[in-house]
Scaffold this motif. Structure first.
Motif, mmCIF file in Angstrom:
data_model
loop_
_atom_site.group_PDB
_atom_site.id
_atom_site.type_symbol
_atom_site.label_atom_id
_atom_site.label_comp_id
_atom_site.label_asym_id
_atom_site.label_seq_id
_atom_site.Cartn_x
_atom_site.Cartn_y
_atom_site.Cartn_z
ATOM 1 N N GLY A 100 -14.892 -46.573 12.260
ATOM 2 C CA GLY A 100 -16.090 -46.669 12.990
ATOM 3 C C GLY A 100 -16.029 -48.091 13.697
ATOM 4 N N LEU A 101 -17.161 -48.538 14.240
ATOM 5 C CA LEU A 101 -17.272 -49.859 15.113
ATOM 6 C C LEU A 101 -17.030 -51.092 14.000
ATOM 7 N N ALA A 102 -17.130 -50.943 12.658
ATOM 8 C CA ALA A 102 -17.064 -51.938 11.907
ATOM 9 C C ALA A 102 -15.623 -51.878 11.408
ATOM 10 N N GLY A 103 -15.014 -50.859 11.224
ATOM 11 C CA GLY A 103 -13.400 -50.937 11.148
ATOM 12 C C GLY A 103 -12.759 -51.598 12.371
ATOM 13 N N LEU A 104 -13.071 -51.009 13.537
ATOM 14 C CA LEU A 104 -12.364 -51.209 14.697
ATOM 15 C C LEU A 104 -12.589 -52.891 14.963
ATOM 16 N N SER A 139 -10.191 -41.183 8.661
ATOM 17 C CA SER A 139 -10.141 -39.823 8.081
ATOM 18 C C SER A 139 -10.048 -38.848 9.072
ATOM 19 N N LYS A 140 -10.926 -39.049 10.241
ATOM 20 C CA LYS A 140 -11.128 -38.066 11.339
ATOM 21 C C LYS A 140 -9.919 -38.096 12.495
ATOM 22 N N ARG A 141 -10.183 -37.130 13.308
ATOM 23 C CA ARG A 141 -9.214 -37.425 14.505
ATOM 24 C C ARG A 141 -9.630 -38.437 15.479
ATOM 25 N N ARG A 199 -20.063 -42.700 13.358
ATOM 26 C CA ARG A 199 -21.238 -42.464 13.731
ATOM 27 C C ARG A 199 -21.686 -42.587 15.003
ATOM 28 N N ALA A 200 -21.059 -43.259 15.811
ATOM 29 C CA ALA A 200 -21.107 -43.513 17.365
ATOM 30 C C ALA A 200 -20.115 -42.952 18.064
ATOM 31 N N GLY A 201 -20.084 -41.470 17.757
ATOM 32 C CA GLY A 201 -19.092 -40.711 18.326
ATOM 33 C C GLY A 201 -19.322 -39.491 19.224
ATOM 34 N N GLN A 233 -27.236 -40.247 22.345
ATOM 35 C CA GLN A 233 -27.058 -41.449 23.222
ATOM 36 C C GLN A 233 -27.091 -42.808 22.360
ATOM 37 N N HIS A 234 -26.163 -43.692 22.501
ATOM 38 C CA HIS A 234 -26.439 -44.930 21.877
ATOM 39 C C HIS A 234 -26.535 -45.836 23.028
ATOM 40 N N VAL A 235 -27.447 -46.763 22.534
ATOM 41 C CA VAL A 235 -27.708 -47.805 23.822
ATOM 42 C C VAL A 235 -27.559 -49.230 22.876
ATOM 43 N N GLU A 287 -6.510 -39.013 11.199
ATOM 44 C CA GLU A 287 -6.705 -37.921 10.220
ATOM 45 C C GLU A 287 -5.918 -38.331 9.210
ATOM 46 N N THR A 288 -6.145 -39.597 8.736
ATOM 47 C CA THR A 288 -5.418 -39.963 7.383
ATOM 48 C C THR A 288 -6.480 -40.649 6.386
ATOM 49 N N ALA A 289 -6.858 -39.375 5.561
ATOM 50 C CA ALA A 289 -7.973 -40.132 4.747
ATOM 51 C C ALA A 289 -7.401 -41.019 3.427
ATOM 52 N N VAL A 290 -8.511 -42.032 3.062
ATOM 53 C CA VAL A 290 -7.862 -42.943 1.992
ATOM 54 C C VAL A 290 -8.637 -42.133 0.823
ATOM 55 N N PRO A 338 -32.940 -39.762 9.406
ATOM 56 C CA PRO A 338 -32.120 -39.010 10.149
ATOM 57 C C PRO A 338 -32.486 -39.251 11.544
ATOM 58 N N ILE A 339 -31.546 -39.015 12.666
ATOM 59 C CA ILE A 339 -31.808 -39.038 13.972
ATOM 60 C C ILE A 339 -31.386 -37.893 14.528
ATOM 61 N N SER A 340 -32.144 -37.208 15.637
ATOM 62 C CA SER A 340 -31.834 -35.838 16.187
ATOM 63 C C SER A 340 -31.508 -36.376 17.750
ATOM 64 N N ASP A 378 -27.983 -38.675 7.838
ATOM 65 C CA ASP A 378 -27.677 -39.947 7.246
ATOM 66 C C ASP A 378 -27.174 -40.860 8.385
ATOM 67 N N ALA A 379 -28.429 -40.986 9.466
ATOM 68 C CA ALA A 379 -27.935 -41.571 10.583
ATOM 69 C C ALA A 379 -27.718 -43.182 10.252
ATOM 70 N N VAL A 380 -28.971 -43.515 9.742
ATOM 71 C CA VAL A 380 -28.943 -45.054 9.653
ATOM 72 C C VAL A 380 -29.734 -45.505 8.124
ATOM 73 N N PRO A 399 -30.509 -54.759 11.554
ATOM 74 C CA PRO A 399 -30.623 -53.139 11.022
ATOM 75 C C PRO A 399 -29.440 -52.561 11.592
ATOM 76 N N ALA A 400 -29.304 -51.074 10.931
ATOM 77 C CA ALA A 400 -28.241 -50.080 11.172
ATOM 78 C C ALA A 400 -28.082 -50.092 12.713
ATOM 79 N N THR A 401 -27.123 -50.748 13.282
ATOM 80 C CA THR A 401 -26.914 -50.827 14.873
ATOM 81 C C THR A 401 -25.554 -50.938 14.926
ATOM 82 N N MET A 402 -24.974 -50.765 16.238
ATOM 83 C CA MET A 402 -23.507 -51.047 16.639
ATOM 84 C C MET A 402 -23.512 -52.295 16.572
ATOM 85 N N GLU A 403 -24.528 -53.188 16.877
ATOM 86 C CA GLU A 403 -24.406 -54.853 16.679
ATOM 87 C C GLU A 403 -24.081 -54.992 14.943
HETATM 88 C C1 LIG Z 1 -27.659 -40.257 15.668
HETATM 89 C C2 LIG Z 1 -27.274 -41.713 15.671
HETATM 90 C C3 LIG Z 1 -27.972 -42.705 16.761
HETATM 91 C C4 LIG Z 1 -27.744 -44.016 16.867
HETATM 92 N N1 LIG Z 1 -28.150 -44.535 17.990
HETATM 93 C C5 LIG Z 1 -27.880 -45.995 18.052
HETATM 94 C C6 LIG Z 1 -28.219 -46.746 19.055
HETATM 95 O O1 LIG Z 1 -28.656 -46.210 20.290
HETATM 96 N N2 LIG Z 1 -27.733 -48.158 19.217
HETATM 97 C C7 LIG Z 1 -27.265 -48.703 18.018
HETATM 98 O O2 LIG Z 1 -27.036 -49.912 18.170
HETATM 99 N N3 LIG Z 1 -26.844 -47.888 16.834
HETATM 100 C C8 LIG Z 1 -27.160 -46.860 16.884
HETATM 101 N N4 LIG Z 1 -26.994 -45.877 15.753
HETATM 102 C C9 LIG Z 1 -26.308 -46.564 14.643
HETATM 103 C C10 LIG Z 1 -24.714 -46.742 14.838
HETATM 104 O O3 LIG Z 1 -24.101 -45.667 15.188
HETATM 105 C C11 LIG Z 1 -24.216 -47.246 13.405
HETATM 106 O O4 LIG Z 1 -24.790 -48.432 12.863
HETATM 107 C C12 LIG Z 1 -22.837 -47.535 13.624
HETATM 108 O O5 LIG Z 1 -22.026 -46.728 14.563
HETATM 109 C C13 LIG Z 1 -22.116 -47.872 12.150
HETATM 110 O O6 LIG Z 1 -20.691 -47.967 12.289
HETATM 111 P P1 LIG Z 1 -19.948 -48.126 10.967
HETATM 112 O O7 LIG Z 1 -18.533 -48.693 11.472
HETATM 113 O O8 LIG Z 1 -20.490 -49.151 10.056
HETATM 114 O O9 LIG Z 1 -19.828 -46.952 10.020
HETATM 115 P P2 LIG Z 1 -19.532 -45.376 10.723
HETATM 116 O O10 LIG Z 1 -19.679 -45.186 12.210
HETATM 117 O O11 LIG Z 1 -20.007 -44.523 9.696
HETATM 118 O O12 LIG Z 1 -17.738 -45.479 10.416
HETATM 119 C C14 LIG Z 1 -17.162 -45.123 9.141
HETATM 120 C C15 LIG Z 1 -15.906 -44.598 9.443
HETATM 121 O O13 LIG Z 1 -15.229 -44.221 8.189
HETATM 122 C C16 LIG Z 1 -14.547 -43.226 8.202
HETATM 123 N N5 LIG Z 1 -14.470 -42.768 6.593
HETATM 124 C C17 LIG Z 1 -15.201 -42.229 5.796
HETATM 125 N N6 LIG Z 1 -14.259 -41.979 4.819
HETATM 126 C C18 LIG Z 1 -13.145 -42.300 5.081
HETATM 127 C C19 LIG Z 1 -11.853 -42.230 4.158
HETATM 128 N N7 LIG Z 1 -11.997 -41.892 2.745
HETATM 129 N N8 LIG Z 1 -10.903 -42.667 4.645
HETATM 130 C C20 LIG Z 1 -10.526 -42.917 6.033
HETATM 131 N N9 LIG Z 1 -11.717 -43.071 6.826
HETATM 132 C C21 LIG Z 1 -13.156 -42.648 6.310
HETATM 133 C C22 LIG Z 1 -15.637 -42.252 8.938
HETATM 134 O O14 LIG Z 1 -15.029 -41.266 9.386
HETATM 135 C C23 LIG Z 1 -16.128 -43.152 9.857
HETATM 136 O O15 LIG Z 1 -15.234 -43.116 11.043
HETATM 137 C C24 LIG Z 1 -27.090 -44.309 15.710
HETATM 138 C C25 LIG Z 1 -26.616 -43.763 14.644
HETATM 139 C C26 LIG Z 1 -26.662 -42.252 14.727
HETATM 140 C C27 LIG Z 1 -26.128 -41.353 13.524
#
Ligand SMILES: Cc1cc2nc3c(=O)[nH]c(=O)nc-3n(C[C@H](O)[C@H](O)[C@H](O)COP(=O)(O)OP(=O)(O)OC[C@H]3O[C@@H](n4cnc5c(N)ncnc54)[C@H](O)[C@@H]3O)c2cc1C
Length: 472
Positions: free
Chosen positions: A14-18, A36-38, A43-45, A60-62, A234-237, A297-299, A391-393, A426-430
């Protein structure tokens, strides 16, 4: 010749790992990322729309102008030009009247908001003054008074329900992804101070012009590849193996083991404790507890019409189930589209939808679009899809906020990243990008590097003179 670079495993793409992987590789670490996924992005996918083969974002993510680390991350991977900056926000009041929110470009923050607030026609003059007073009070009190939620604080401040519904909830529910009765006052203060009052450009909205999947594949993965990051999709830990003295290895789901010097765990809060073996869990009981952190949840309701239903590329609907409406590509092209005109309606904190059928949700949303945009009344709905992430945020309550863990752990070579770790956001891309960068700084410190002269975390927007004086 042996490679003397620190070897770092990042678990989670996800964005944190990247962002952790990018920062570490840019500073000379040998990084491998396990997802783990392709698809990258978590969550921002995006998903592939079967009807057209197009990548469509789940939701939509902004970002906002105050998201300095996310915007800097996009710049570093070359994706910044794929974000559209929106300086005028369009609101549609309950009676269908449109108000454009466009703060002054020359008045000092937070005065720059005053004229824009004046143009919000769905609020009376008296309401705008009352909101302004409450905002000023919020900005001046750093130590939050004992209120269980921002909703409770607003009532205590005498904010009437109509004001709460038309202003406070509109901003907070979409920024925090949570209802005002559950979110803390500190989280609300963060939104209004950092997102609106502290700097002139903080409120600006950045909307990706390409699907998020393309942003990761065409920009992030390419840049990571250029600087030598090995991405294992596609390599789950399965397990992180070690003791309180240190992590020994990663056990992958295919049965193999991999060993590194440092490990960054960047998976969601509900998964992180499950990946630790028993001895590591015993060393981090607070992390195990965090897996119970509540979530909202977010829909996203995706609708494809046979024609454009509005000239606007976005709108915020006041007092409706539909909160934000985004039109895809309306400003870029006109004319026929084989898949139809795609609109996306975002509904944050969407618990009330759980008991409803998708057809019923789509019908309500369609009715609201018809009320807001006359052109929608004659349009045929070609198809629709409701996508909910339950479990969006995480819910930013005061209690859980205090428990968010730092990126370092009691285990010397194990680090945490993820929007849920302690970032102040808060739970955001930032929040996610910041957490990855903080984790990278912690890894580099542990590896004996001095990051004080080359900080990875980008600073917040500078506060103007008036904002420095007004905001405590
Ligand atoms: C519907 C929705 C709308 C949103 N809208 C906004 C928005 O408009 N603006 C904004 O700033 N934020 C928004 N957010 C929040 C934002 O998407 C998240 O805060 C952010 O993407 C979280 O990134 P992350 O890397 O912390 O976690 P995640 O994105 O959850 O990444 C975790 C990664 O770990 C991987 N993983 C899990 N288990 C394993 C394993 N065993 N081995 C290897 N990999 C594994 C997962 O597949 C995933 O890719 C939204 C979220 C959702 C769900």
């Amino acid at each position: 010749m042996s490679d003397s670079r620190p070897r770092v495993a990042v678990v989670g793409g996800g964005l944190a790992g990247l962002s952790a992987a990018l920062a570490l590789a840019e500073r000379g670490c040998a990084v491998e990322l396990f997802e783990s996924k392709r698809n990258l992005g978590g969550r921002a996918g995006s998903f592939v729309d079967k009807a057209t083969g197009e990548a469509i974002d789940h939701c939509q993510h902004v970002a906002m102008g105050c998201c300095t680390n996310y915007l800097d991350f996009c710049r570093r991977v070359g994706a910044f030009e794929s974000l559209r900056r929106v300086r005028t926000l369009h609101f549609i009041g309950p009676d269908g009247e449109r108000s454009d929110f466009s703060p002054s470009r020359w008045l000092p923050a937070p005065l720059h908001l005053a004229a824009a607030m004046r143009r919000l026609r769905f609020l009376s003059l008296r309401e705008r003054i009352s909101i302004g007073r409450a905002l000023a009070k919020l900005a001046r009190q750093r130590a939050a008074p004992a209120a269980k939620s921002v909703g409770e604080w607003l009532r205590r401040e005498g904010q009437p329900p109509r004001q709460i519904e038309r202003f406070w909830s509109v901003v907070l529910v979409s920024a925090l992804g949570e209802e005002i009765e559950r979110a803390s006052l500190a989280a609300a203060r963060k939104v209004f101070v950092d997102g609106f009052m502290a700097a002139r450009e903080a409120y600006e909205v950045y909307v990706p012009t390409i699907p998020l999947a393309a942003l990761y594949d065409e920009f992030v993965a390419r840049r990571l590849g250029e600087i030598g990051v090995a991405i294992h999709r596609e390599t789950a830990v399965e397990r992180i193996v070690g003791t309180s003295m240190g992590v020994d290895s990663l056990a992958l789901r295919d049965g193999s083991r991999r060993t590194f010097d440092h490990y960054v765990l960047a998976v969601p809060w509900s998964i992180a404790p499950k990946l630790l073996d028993d001895r590591l869990r015993a060393a981090m009981p607070h992390l195990v507890r965090l897996s119970e952190m509540p979530a909202a949840p977010i829909s996203a309701v995706h609708l494809w019409f046979d024609r454009a239903i509005s000239p606007l590329d976005h709108a915020v609907l006041i007092g409706k189930l539909s909160q934000w409406v985004f039109a895809h590509g309306v400003s870029r092209e006109n004319g026929e589209r084989p898949g139809g005109w795609h609109y996306q309606v975002v509904i944050s904190a969407s618990r009330s939808l759980a008991a409803r059928r998708n057809e019923d949700i789509v019908a309500t949303v369609r009715g609201e679009l018809e009320a807001a945009f006359p052109a929608a009344r004659g349009a045929a709905l070609l198809r629709a899809r409701v996508v909910t992430d339950r479990d969006a945020v995480f819910t930013p309550t005061a209690d859980w906020e205090a428990m968010r863990p730092t990126q370092t752990t009691p285990v010397p070579n194990l680090f945490l990243a993820g929007d849920w770790t302690a970032t102040g956001w808060p739970a955001t891309m930032e929040g996610a990008v910041r957490s990855g960068r903080l984790a990278a700084e912690a890894v580099l410190c542990k590896a004996g590097r001095d990051v004080t002269h080359d900080p990875i975390v980008a600073p917040d927007l500078p506060r103007g003179w008036l904002a420095r004086w007004l905001i405590k």
